[in-house]
Design a protein around this motif. Structure first.
Motif, short mmCIF file in Angstrom:
data_model
loop_
_atom_site.label_atom_id
_atom_site.label_comp_id
_atom_site.label_asym_id
_atom_site.label_seq_id
_atom_site.Cartn_x
_atom_site.Cartn_y
_atom_site.Cartn_z
N ARG A 1 9.41 9.95 -2.66
CA ARG A 1 10.09 10.44 -3.86
C ARG A 1 9.21 10.34 -5.09
O ARG A 1 9.23 11.21 -5.96
CB ARG A 1 11.42 9.72 -4.04
CG ARG A 1 12.50 10.41 -3.23
CD ARG A 1 13.28 9.50 -2.34
NE ARG A 1 14.09 10.30 -1.42
CZ ARG A 1 13.72 10.59 -0.18
NH1 ARG A 1 12.56 10.17 0.29
NH2 ARG A 1 14.50 11.31 0.61
N TYR A 2 8.42 9.28 -5.18
CA TYR A 2 7.50 9.14 -6.30
C TYR A 2 6.50 10.30 -6.31
O TYR A 2 6.25 10.91 -7.34
CB TYR A 2 6.76 7.80 -6.20
CG TYR A 2 5.92 7.50 -7.41
CD1 TYR A 2 6.44 6.80 -8.49
CD2 TYR A 2 4.60 7.91 -7.49
CE1 TYR A 2 5.68 6.52 -9.61
CE2 TYR A 2 3.82 7.64 -8.59
CZ TYR A 2 4.37 6.94 -9.65
OH TYR A 2 3.60 6.69 -10.77
N LYS A 3 5.94 10.60 -5.14
CA LYS A 3 4.99 11.71 -5.04
C LYS A 3 5.65 13.05 -5.38
O LYS A 3 5.05 13.90 -6.03
CB LYS A 3 4.38 11.78 -3.64
CG LYS A 3 3.46 10.63 -3.31
CD LYS A 3 2.18 10.66 -4.09
CE LYS A 3 1.19 11.62 -3.49
NZ LYS A 3 -0.14 11.53 -4.06
N GLN A 4 6.90 13.22 -4.95
CA GLN A 4 7.62 14.47 -5.23
C GLN A 4 7.80 14.64 -6.74
O GLN A 4 7.68 15.75 -7.26
CB GLN A 4 8.98 14.47 -4.52
CG GLN A 4 9.68 15.80 -4.52
CD GLN A 4 9.04 16.82 -3.59
OE1 GLN A 4 8.21 16.49 -2.76
NE2 GLN A 4 9.45 18.04 -3.71
N SER B 1 0.82 -1.21 0.00
CA SER B 1 0.00 0.00 0.00
C SER B 1 0.86 1.27 0.00
O SER B 1 0.35 2.35 -0.18
CB SER B 1 -0.95 0.00 1.19
OG SER B 1 -0.22 0.00 2.39
N PHE B 2 2.15 1.12 0.20
CA PHE B 2 3.04 2.27 0.11
C PHE B 2 3.43 2.57 -1.33
O PHE B 2 4.05 3.58 -1.60
CB PHE B 2 4.31 2.04 0.94
CG PHE B 2 4.07 2.11 2.40
CD1 PHE B 2 3.74 3.31 3.00
CD2 PHE B 2 4.16 0.99 3.19
CE1 PHE B 2 3.51 3.38 4.36
CE2 PHE B 2 3.93 1.05 4.54
CZ PHE B 2 3.60 2.25 5.13
N LEU B 3 3.11 1.69 -2.24
CA LEU B 3 3.46 1.90 -3.63
C LEU B 3 2.42 2.79 -4.29
O LEU B 3 1.23 2.63 -4.05
CB LEU B 3 3.51 0.57 -4.39
CG LEU B 3 4.63 -0.35 -4.00
CD1 LEU B 3 4.51 -1.65 -4.76
CD2 LEU B 3 5.97 0.29 -4.29
N LYS C 1 2.87 8.18 5.36
CA LYS C 1 3.13 8.52 3.96
C LYS C 1 3.22 10.03 3.79
O LYS C 1 4.12 10.55 3.12
CB LYS C 1 2.04 7.92 3.07
CG LYS C 1 2.10 6.40 3.03
CD LYS C 1 0.83 5.77 2.52
CE LYS C 1 0.67 5.83 1.04
NZ LYS C 1 -0.48 5.05 0.55
N TRP C 2 2.27 10.75 4.40
CA TRP C 2 2.24 12.21 4.30
C TRP C 2 3.52 12.81 4.90
O TRP C 2 4.12 13.70 4.31
CB TRP C 2 1.00 12.74 5.00
CG TRP C 2 0.83 14.23 4.88
CD1 TRP C 2 0.18 14.89 3.88
CD2 TRP C 2 1.31 15.24 5.76
NE1 TRP C 2 0.22 16.24 4.10
CE2 TRP C 2 0.92 16.48 5.26
CE3 TRP C 2 2.04 15.20 6.95
CZ2 TRP C 2 1.23 17.68 5.87
CZ3 TRP C 2 2.35 16.40 7.57
CH2 TRP C 2 1.95 17.62 7.04
N GLU C 3 3.91 12.33 6.08
CA GLU C 3 5.10 12.85 6.75
C GLU C 3 6.37 12.58 5.94
O GLU C 3 7.26 13.44 5.87
CB GLU C 3 5.22 12.27 8.15
CG GLU C 3 4.18 12.86 9.10
CD GLU C 3 4.06 12.11 10.42
OE1 GLU C 3 4.73 11.07 10.62
OE2 GLU C 3 3.27 12.58 11.27
N LEU D 1 8.39 3.58 2.21
CA LEU D 1 8.00 4.95 2.53
C LEU D 1 8.92 5.95 1.82
O LEU D 1 8.46 6.97 1.28
CB LEU D 1 8.07 5.20 4.04
CG LEU D 1 6.84 4.83 4.84
CD1 LEU D 1 7.13 4.91 6.34
CD2 LEU D 1 5.67 5.71 4.48
N TYR D 2 10.21 5.66 1.84
CA TYR D 2 11.21 6.50 1.17
C TYR D 2 10.88 6.61 -0.32
O TYR D 2 10.87 7.70 -0.89
CB TYR D 2 12.59 5.87 1.38
CG TYR D 2 13.75 6.62 0.80
CD1 TYR D 2 14.45 7.54 1.56
CD2 TYR D 2 14.17 6.38 -0.51
CE1 TYR D 2 15.54 8.21 1.03
CE2 TYR D 2 15.26 7.06 -1.04
CZ TYR D 2 15.94 7.96 -0.27
OH TYR D 2 17.01 8.64 -0.79
#
Length: 128
Positions: free
Chosen positions: A71-74, A4-6, A95-97, A66-67
């Motif tokens: 980075r994916y979101k960034q 779910s972190f993907l 995830k938000w943090e 999480l890392y």
């Protein structure tokens, strides 16, 4: 569940937009600087790494996921622009943090870091 972190549905958002110039003979030649080419190849490598990561979920730790998520979101969204999830949304808050901690990190920096972790997870991976 770690998967779910993907991020779901890694797709390229490349809209093209190449600069071109015609000469007297009517041929069109692409005017691309080395920086544009490097950026484009970095983006392609990032997309390949994101696709490859789907098969590495089992070997990645929660912290690595999480890392990578941050980075994916960034890369895909930019700076964290959503409100912090509620108190009882533990996974959402993590995830938000992770994403928020990147601040105004550049997309190219985030892509390079993402690719480096995927290579670390699977040293035999060769995207070419």
């Amino acid at each position: 569940m770690a998967s779910s972190f993907l991020p779901s549905g890694a797709t390229t958002g490349d809209s093209g937009g190449e600069l071109s110039s015609g000469d007297d003979s009517g041929d069109v030649e692409s005017l691309q600087s080395p920086e544009i080419e490097a950026s484009r190849s970095l983006a392609e490598l990032f997309e390949k790494a994101a696709a490859h990561l789907q098969g590495l979920v089992q070997v990645a730790s929660r912290e690595q996921l999480l890392y990578l998520y941050a980075r994916y979101k960034q890369v895909k969204v930019g700076n964290c622009n959503t409100p912090k999830p509620g108190f009882f949304d533990f996974e959402g808050k993590q995830k938000w943090e992770a994403w928020k901690a990147l601040g105004d990190s550049s997309p190219s920096q985030a892509m390079q870091e993402y690719i480096a972790v995927v290579k670390k997870l699977d040293p035999s991976w060769n995207p070419q």
